[in-house]
Design a protein around this motif. Structure first.
Motif, PDB file in Angstrom:
ATOM      1  N   VAL A   1       0.856  -1.192   0.000  1.00 27.20           N
ATOM      2  CA  VAL A   1       0.000   0.000   0.000  1.00 27.20           C
ATOM      3  C   VAL A   1       0.891   1.240   0.000  1.00 27.20           C
ATOM      4  CG1 VAL A   1      -1.777   1.259   1.291  1.00 27.20           C
ATOM      5  CG2 VAL A   1      -1.784  -1.262   1.262  1.00 27.20           C
ATOM      6  N   PRO A   2       0.637   2.174  -0.942  1.00 25.73           N
ATOM      7  CA  PRO A   2       1.499   3.366  -0.990  1.00 25.73           C
ATOM      8  C   PRO A   2       1.311   4.245   0.239  1.00 25.73           C
ATOM      9  CG  PRO A   2      -0.376   3.629  -2.474  1.00 25.73           C
ATOM     10  CD  PRO A   2      -0.420   2.208  -1.975  1.00 25.73           C
TER      11      PRO A   2
ATOM     12  N   THR B   1       1.133   7.501   0.659  1.00 24.09           N
ATOM     13  CA  THR B   1       0.971   8.656  -0.212  1.00 24.09           C
ATOM     14  C   THR B   1       1.385   9.917   0.528  1.00 24.09           C
ATOM     15  OG1 THR B   1      -0.956   7.510  -1.058  1.00 24.09           O
ATOM     16  CG2 THR B   1      -0.656   9.768  -1.774  1.00 24.09           C
TER      17      THR B   1
ATOM     18  N   ALA C   1      -1.649   6.036   4.742  1.00 22.54           N
ATOM     19  CA  ALA C   1      -1.892   4.743   4.101  1.00 22.54           C
ATOM     20  C   ALA C   1      -3.173   4.098   4.609  1.00 22.54           C
ATOM     21  CB  ALA C   1      -0.717   3.788   4.326  1.00 22.54           C
ATOM     22  N   ARG C   2      -3.802   4.707   5.594  1.00 21.86           N
ATOM     23  CA  ARG C   2      -5.047   4.180   6.192  1.00 21.86           C
ATOM     24  C   ARG C   2      -4.878   2.730   6.624  1.00 21.86           C
ATOM     25  NH1 ARG C   2      -4.512   7.275   1.529  1.00 21.86           N
ATOM     26  NH2 ARG C   2      -5.333   9.304   2.074  1.00 21.86           N
ATOM     27  N   LEU C   3      -3.725   2.441   7.215  1.00 19.88           N
ATOM     28  CA  LEU C   3      -3.467   1.122   7.771  1.00 19.88           C
ATOM     29  C   LEU C   3      -3.156   1.267   9.255  1.00 19.88           C
ATOM     30  CD1 LEU C   3      -1.177  -0.410   4.991  1.00 19.88           C
ATOM     31  CD2 LEU C   3      -3.466  -1.211   5.611  1.00 19.88           C
ATOM     32  N   ILE C   4      -3.292   0.171   9.979  1.00 20.39           N
ATOM     33  CA  ILE C   4      -3.005   0.180  11.406  1.00 20.39           C
ATOM     34  C   ILE C   4      -1.732  -0.619  11.656  1.00 20.39           C
ATOM     35  CG2 ILE C   4      -3.793  -0.613  13.663  1.00 20.39           C
ATOM     36  CD1 ILE C   4      -6.640  -0.056  12.621  1.00 20.39           C
TER      37      ILE C   4
ATOM     38  N   ILE D   1      -2.209   8.028  18.094  1.00 22.67           N
ATOM     39  CA  ILE D   1      -2.588   8.736  16.863  1.00 22.67           C
ATOM     40  C   ILE D   1      -3.363  10.013  17.153  1.00 22.67           C
ATOM     41  CG2 ILE D   1      -2.575   6.677  15.414  1.00 22.67           C
ATOM     42  CD1 ILE D   1      -5.688   6.955  15.486  1.00 22.67           C
ATOM     43  N   GLY D   2      -3.968  10.101  18.324  1.00 26.58           N
ATOM     44  CA  GLY D   2      -4.701  11.320  18.654  1.00 26.58           C
ATOM     45  C   GLY D   2      -3.811  12.410  19.232  1.00 26.58           C
TER      46      GLY D   2
ATOM     47  N   LEU E   1      -7.664   1.571   0.668  1.00 27.30           N
ATOM     48  CA  LEU E   1      -6.240   1.378   0.393  1.00 27.30           C
ATOM     49  C   LEU E   1      -5.790   1.996  -0.931  1.00 27.30           C
ATOM     50  CD1 LEU E   1      -5.695  -2.217   1.827  1.00 27.30           C
ATOM     51  CD2 LEU E   1      -5.444   0.007   2.951  1.00 27.30           C
TER      52      LEU E   1
ATOM     53  N   PRO F   1      -4.547   5.130  -3.261  1.00 30.41           N
ATOM     54  CA  PRO F   1      -3.672   6.241  -2.865  1.00 30.41           C
ATOM     55  C   PRO F   1      -4.423   7.433  -2.269  1.00 30.41           C
ATOM     56  CG  PRO F   1      -3.030   5.414  -5.019  1.00 30.41           C
ATOM     57  CD  PRO F   1      -4.273   4.672  -4.638  1.00 30.41           C
ATOM     58  N   ILE F   2      -5.666   7.680  -2.677  1.00 32.68           N
ATOM     59  CA  ILE F   2      -6.413   8.787  -2.072  1.00 32.68           C
ATOM     60  C   ILE F   2      -7.335   8.294  -0.967  1.00 32.68           C
ATOM     61  CG2 ILE F   2      -6.377  10.243  -4.134  1.00 32.68           C
ATOM     62  CD1 ILE F   2      -9.586   9.246  -4.031  1.00 32.68           C
ATOM     63  N   GLY F   3      -7.275   7.018  -0.658  1.00 41.77           N
ATOM     64  CA  GLY F   3      -8.028   6.517   0.498  1.00 41.77           C
ATOM     65  C   GLY F   3      -9.507   6.317   0.271  1.00 41.77           C
TER      66      GLY F   3
ATOM     67  N   GLN G   1     -10.730  14.879  -3.921  1.00 44.05           N
ATOM     68  CA  GLN G   1      -9.389  14.289  -3.954  1.00 44.05           C
ATOM     69  C   GLN G   1      -9.194  13.420  -5.177  1.00 44.05           C
ATOM     70  OE1 GLN G   1      -7.480  12.510  -0.425  1.00 44.05           O
ATOM     71  NE2 GLN G   1      -9.448  12.861   0.546  1.00 44.05           N
TER      72      GLN G   1
ATOM     73  N   TYR H   1      -3.021  19.223  -2.038  1.00 41.11           N
ATOM     74  CA  TYR H   1      -1.757  18.543  -2.283  1.00 41.11           C
ATOM     75  C   TYR H   1      -1.665  18.061  -3.727  1.00 41.11           C
ATOM     76  CZ  TYR H   1       2.130  15.471  -2.324  1.00 41.11           C
ATOM     77  OH  TYR H   1       3.309  14.901  -2.671  1.00 41.11           O
ATOM     78  N   TRP H   2      -2.764  17.550  -4.263  1.00 38.25           N
ATOM     79  CA  TRP H   2      -2.724  17.003  -5.626  1.00 38.25           C
ATOM     80  C   TRP H   2      -2.785  18.085  -6.690  1.00 38.25           C
ATOM     81  CZ3 TRP H   2      -0.508  12.706  -5.211  1.00 38.25           C
ATOM     82  CH2 TRP H   2      -0.819  11.814  -4.178  1.00 38.25           C
TER      83      TRP H   2
ATOM     84  N   ILE I   1      -8.602   1.069   8.615  1.00 44.08           N
ATOM     85  CA  ILE I   1      -9.175   2.323   9.077  1.00 44.08           C
ATOM     86  C   ILE I   1     -10.346   2.694   8.187  1.00 44.08           C
ATOM     87  CG2 ILE I   1      -8.744   4.803   9.344  1.00 44.08           C
ATOM     88  CD1 ILE I   1      -5.841   4.007  10.026  1.00 44.08           C
TER      89      ILE I   1
ATOM     90  N   ASN J   1     -10.657   8.213   5.075  1.00 39.79           N
ATOM     91  CA  ASN J   1     -10.164   9.568   5.334  1.00 39.79           C
ATOM     92  C   ASN J   1     -10.912  10.189   6.508  1.00 39.79           C
ATOM     93  OD1 ASN J   1      -8.244   9.640   3.186  1.00 39.79           O
ATOM     94  ND2 ASN J   1      -9.964   9.766   1.763  1.00 39.79           N
TER      95      ASN J   1
ATOM     96  N   ALA K   1      -7.584  12.514  12.533  1.00 40.60           N
ATOM     97  CA  ALA K   1      -6.979  11.647  13.544  1.00 40.60           C
ATOM     98  C   ALA K   1      -7.649  11.821  14.908  1.00 40.60           C
ATOM     99  CB  ALA K   1      -5.484  11.928  13.647  1.00 40.60           C
TER     100      ALA K   1
END
Lengths: 316, 316
Positions: free
Chosen positions: A30-31, A33, A271-274, A314-315, B44, B46-48, B81, B112-113, B274, B304, B307
């Motif tokens: 997963v990128p 980004t 990356a929206r991963l944990i 993360i918070g 997952l 790149p823009i979630g 996005q 950003y993009w 997430i 997205n 946090a």
């Protein structure tokens, strides 16, 4: 042809890949980004960690008689879950010795998969495991000091070579060395242009010391216990992983606790991963090395973290 | 052969799949361990979020002259996005009109993009978009009321049919209807045994009301603005999505705000993924329908989330 019997061969890794394929899905890269770094998302396995690969390869390599006897392992976390899960899927009786300070989520998950869990003082885990194996004629499944385990973790390397053939760097966390031992054996023997770099918490840098000294250096459990990365507190590399690391790994670098937390935050946001703390260490190392613009794969080794701890990081 | 020109054809979806393949990676279906539910992890990208599929299909369908003129879109979040990202990758000038109450992470990512972002009062977003298109000769990229967008989202359905051919249920969130319109068209026309079910927040249930009434029912933005699921606040289905929903969707159910938060926590703990609140709605619906033991795929539409908000929900 490799002459050193302690090294993991490409043949063994390819055989592991074929053996575990019915049970273990490929994980995506997963990128992160908008960097050039990709995260090899080993957190997306059903047990949330890469350990499932070695566990299946080890259990599938047992003979019929060994399978009937049942298995035992000691682990504070992801190896426990992995062996319990694989044993359940393969119909093998499973006992897991866990230290009584194990993370609650890992303890509950191990019980969920049907393992007979024995809680002991941390210092007693190995001896209890050996005693149970002796008394009840169980087969011990080593967490990392094993060619079968490393052939299993080597399959991560094969997937990276296929998914991201133009990678220049691969970073991986180092604990007992089972992950990076197999991973680096797969990559260095297939494409030596790709540099495999190990990453450790500064507070648990026994592998870096060993790598630089050229011989195994141990820390005390009290020392390694200081890091938030609970999966990387093993105080000394295994001998078999060390043999592979010396040959196949480019370097071992360290990161601070703050850098680990910051990597967890970036993995969440970008990356929206944990990632559990140990799972963010490889990215922390890649960032520290300035690899954001290089074609880099960082191993996100696991995502098993208590919700409260994760939320507090993360918070922040 | 379908006679209704408002329906998305399988041919159009297969063409979209071929067109976007160089730019959009397949997303994995991650098990929500230990249930029978899999999460289609659109977070997952790149823009979630899944919006990348429709955006690329729409932009790749433009003629040379349209590409030179540039594009404009209005969106509070993931569509913004997605269009910005796709336009950047394809070298197309891009203007995005965003309401001034947009989520900060989505606003920053859109900037950003490289998009020219115009912040306006929420009520002015559509009219500002139309004015800019007129004044500057830009091509409007619709967020959901478009066959090109739905053919793009339909590619999620093709991937599910391949990855999980024995699925019995697919649940998806409903906002303007672009996601479920294309998804359900792909699945119902390929394997009508699989039931596609829409899920909405109780507080923004315009699609359920429309589905039951057989005609479009609108809520007010004040009403739909009450839900935490900021991606699902569109007060009325698009006409084209509704035409497809009526034909291809089995039912639309609703979930409470607490059920959405609980689904976010379970996605964190049991799949290590997430979800933004909107992205957890489909799982919340599957759980409410008692589908834990059924072969079910819930669309995790996006990840997205600020946090601080995310930490407050999962740490609760």
């Amino acid at each position: 042809v490799t002459q050193n019997p302690n090294l993991v061969t490409l043949d063994a890794i390819h055989a592991a890949a074929a053996r575990i394929a019915p049970y273990v899905s490929e994980t995506p890269i997963v990128p992160l980004t908008p960097t050039g770094i990709g995260l090899k998302a080993e957190s997306l396995h059903p047990i949330g960690a890469f350990k499932i690969r070695g566990a299946f390869n080890a259990l599938l390599g047992l003979g019929e008689d060994e399978r009937r006897r049942g298995v035992v392992a000691h682990s504070s976390g992801n190896h426990a879950q992995a062996v319990a899960y694989a044993a359940k899927k393969l119909g093998i009786q499973c006992t897991i010795v866990m230290p009584d300070n194990s993370s609650r989520v890992k303890l509950e998950a191990t019980r969920y998969w049907g393992a007979d869990v024995r809680l002991v003082k941390a210092a007693m885990r190995a001896s209890t495991c050996e005693r149970l194996a002796r008394e009840r004629d169980l087969v011990i499944i080593e967490p990392f000091n094993s060619l079968a385990i490393m052939a299993g973790t080597g399959t991560i390397g094969l997937e990276i070579l296929k998914q991201c053939p133009d990678a220049r760097f691969v970073t991986a966390p180092v604990s007992g060395g089972g992950l990076i031992g197999g991973l680096s054996a797969a990559i260095a023997q297939s494409n030596p242009v790709i540099q495999v770099i190990g990453v450790e918490p500064e507070l648990a840098n026994d592998a870096q010391r060993s790598f630089r000294a050229g011989r195994l250096v141990a820390l005390s459990p009290d020392e390694t216990g200081r890091t938030i990365a609970d999966g990387l507190r093993v105080p000394q590399l295994g001998e078999l992983p060390f043999a592979n690391i010396k040959v196949f790994v480019r370097d071992i670098v360290t990161v601070t606790e703050d850098e680990i937390r910051q990597a967890m935050r970036r993995i969440t946001a970008e990356a929206r991963l944990i990632a559990e703390p140990s799972g963010a260490v490889a990215l922390a190392g890649a960032l520290k090395l300035g690899l954001e613009r290089e074609k880099t794969v960082a191993i996100l080794s696991g995502g098993n973290v208590e919700a409260g701890l994760y939320a507090s990081i993360i918070g922040a």
